[in-house]
Design an enzyme around this catalytic site. Structure first.
Site, PDB file in Angstrom:
ATOM      1  N   ASP A 128       0.822  -1.169   0.071  1.00  0.00           N
ATOM      2  CA  ASP A 128       0.188   0.081   0.011  1.00  0.00           C
ATOM      3  C   ASP A 128       0.910   1.186   0.011  1.00  0.00           C
ATOM      4  O   ASP A 128       2.130   1.415   0.250  1.00  0.00           O
ATOM      5  CB  ASP A 128      -0.703  -0.092   1.194  1.00  0.00           C
ATOM      6  CG  ASP A 128      -1.598   1.281   1.625  1.00  0.00           C
ATOM      7  OD1 ASP A 128      -2.291   1.819   0.742  1.00  0.00           O
ATOM      8  OD2 ASP A 128      -1.436   1.718   2.661  1.00  0.00           O
TER       9      ASP A 128
ATOM     10  N   ASP B  88      -0.216   5.278   0.994  1.00  0.00           N
ATOM     11  CA  ASP B  88      -0.426   6.167   1.940  1.00  0.00           C
ATOM     12  C   ASP B  88      -0.632   5.400   3.331  1.00  0.00           C
ATOM     13  O   ASP B  88      -1.521   4.643   3.558  1.00  0.00           O
ATOM     14  CB  ASP B  88      -1.904   6.840   1.538  1.00  0.00           C
ATOM     15  CG  ASP B  88      -1.480   7.895   0.378  1.00  0.00           C
ATOM     16  OD1 ASP B  88      -2.486   7.767  -0.634  1.00  0.00           O
ATOM     17  OD2 ASP B  88      -0.532   8.611   0.348  1.00  0.00           O
TER      18      ASP B  88
HETATM   19  C1  XBP Z   1      -5.082   6.394   0.730  1.00  0.00           C
HETATM   20  C2  XBP Z   1      -6.349   6.897   0.134  1.00  0.00           C
HETATM   21  C3  XBP Z   1      -6.202   7.999  -0.505  1.00  0.00           C
HETATM   22  C4  XBP Z   1      -5.361   9.376  -0.028  1.00  0.00           C
HETATM   23  C5  XBP Z   1      -5.408  10.608  -0.739  1.00  0.00           C
HETATM   24  O1  XBP Z   1      -4.738   5.402  -0.268  1.00  0.00           O
HETATM   25  O2  XBP Z   1      -7.522   6.807   0.431  1.00  0.00           O
HETATM   26  O3  XBP Z   1      -7.471   8.546  -1.181  1.00  0.00           O
HETATM   27  O4  XBP Z   1      -5.885   9.598   1.186  1.00  0.00           O
HETATM   28  O5  XBP Z   1      -4.966  10.319  -2.144  1.00  0.00           O
HETATM   29  P1  XBP Z   1      -3.852   4.065   0.114  1.00  0.00           P
HETATM   30  P2  XBP Z   1      -5.929  10.724  -3.280  1.00  0.00           P
HETATM   31  O6  XBP Z   1      -3.693   3.940   1.621  1.00  0.00           O
HETATM   32  O7  XBP Z   1      -4.614   2.977  -0.740  1.00  0.00           O
HETATM   33  O8  XBP Z   1      -2.557   4.240  -0.562  1.00  0.00           O
HETATM   34  O9  XBP Z   1      -6.460  12.185  -3.154  1.00  0.00           O
HETATM   35  O10 XBP Z   1      -5.020  10.664  -4.693  1.00  0.00           O
HETATM   36  O11 XBP Z   1      -7.085   9.800  -3.221  1.00  0.00           O
HETATM   37 MG    MG Z   2      -3.019   3.065   3.267  1.00  0.00          MG
END
Ligand code: XBP
Ligand code: MG
Length: 232
Positions: free
Chosen positions: A8, A10
């Site tokens: 993953d 973020d």
């Molecule tokens: C985390 C999310 C993303 C980010 C914001 O993604 O849900 O929406 O919060 O990025 P993951 P965007 O943990 O799956 O990597 O504004 O580009 O969506």
């Molecule tokens: Mg994440």
């Protein structure tokens, strides 16, 4: 090697959500909206993955004023594009670093012949910016498969992005291990049948991770030999 580790982004590769929150607020200010997401509100909004979906959630479920009655999709798209610009700029300025153990795990797994992939809800431009900022030119070829954002119809906790990643890797779920930070991500990986390691992050520390194959404070606290045991 017919094994892969699927990361993953973020909250897992790096503590990015404070940067996302700052970027959302920058875009709101640029658009002349009296919206500002503090940490308590953002924690609640993170129940919804995807930035565009999160903005819509805020408008529809939190009574936000200022959104247009018609062409709401275009309003959200444009606002989110401004947010992505603000986010990629702060990432490019070096504001984010990899979480403990991430760089070392990627290096060890690569040396041992493991294939590497990314399965994320975030926007592709955000990944490019983060990999460039943290790995430099080497970041480009690091992950064999990258599945992100709108490339699948349903975002996490739906399994779509993990199923797409498995398809592109050409591997069954038992030959992979996923690494996540949130319950939404854990549910998505488990629904795809992938054993999952969870390293809780700033906004997910209190969530339920009972389905995890392993829970660790961060990847620096995980022995690679213990990860290898998780593969079928
Ligand atoms: C985390 C999310 C993303 C980010 C914001 O993604 O849900 O929406 O919060 O990025 P993951 P965007 O943990 O799956 O990597 O504004 O580009 O969506
Ligand atoms: Mg994440």
């Amino acid at each position: 090697m017919d094994r892969a580790i699927i990361f993953d982004v973020d909250g897992t590769l790096a503590e990015t959500e404070e940067g996302h929150r700052e970027a959302f607020n920058t875009a709101f200010e640029q658009a002349g909206l009296a919206w500002s997401w503090d940490q308590d509100l953002y924690r609640r909004l993170l129940a919804v993955t995807g930035g565009k979906e999160r903005i819509r959630y805020f408008i529809e479920d939190f009574g936000a004023d200022g959104a247009p009655q018609d062409n709401l999709d275009e309003f959200i798209r444009a606002l989110h594009a401004a947010k992505t610009t603000a986010y990629t700029e702060l990432v490019g300025a070096g504001r984010l670093v990899l979480r403990p153990g991430v760089r070392e795990l990627i290096s060890t797994a690569s040396e041992c012949g493991y294939r590497l992939a990314i399965a994320t809800t975030t926007t592709p431009a955000n990944i490019d910016a983060l990999l460039a900022a943290t790995f430099g030119d080497a970041g480009q070829g690091l992950f064999e498969v990258i599945c992100a954002g709108d490339s699948v119809p349903n975002k996490k906790p739906a399994p779509d992005v993990y199923l797409r990643t498995l398809e592109e890797l050409g591997l069954p779920p038992g030959r992979c291990v996923a690494i996540e930070d949130s319950r939404n991500g854990l549910l998505a990986a488990c629904a795809a049948g992938i054993p999952t390691i969870v390293t809780p992050s700033l906004y997910t520390g209190g969530e339920n991770f009972e389905e995890a194959a392993m829970i660790a404070e961060h990847l620096a606290a995980v022995d690679f030999a213990d990860i290898e045991k998780l593969f079928g």
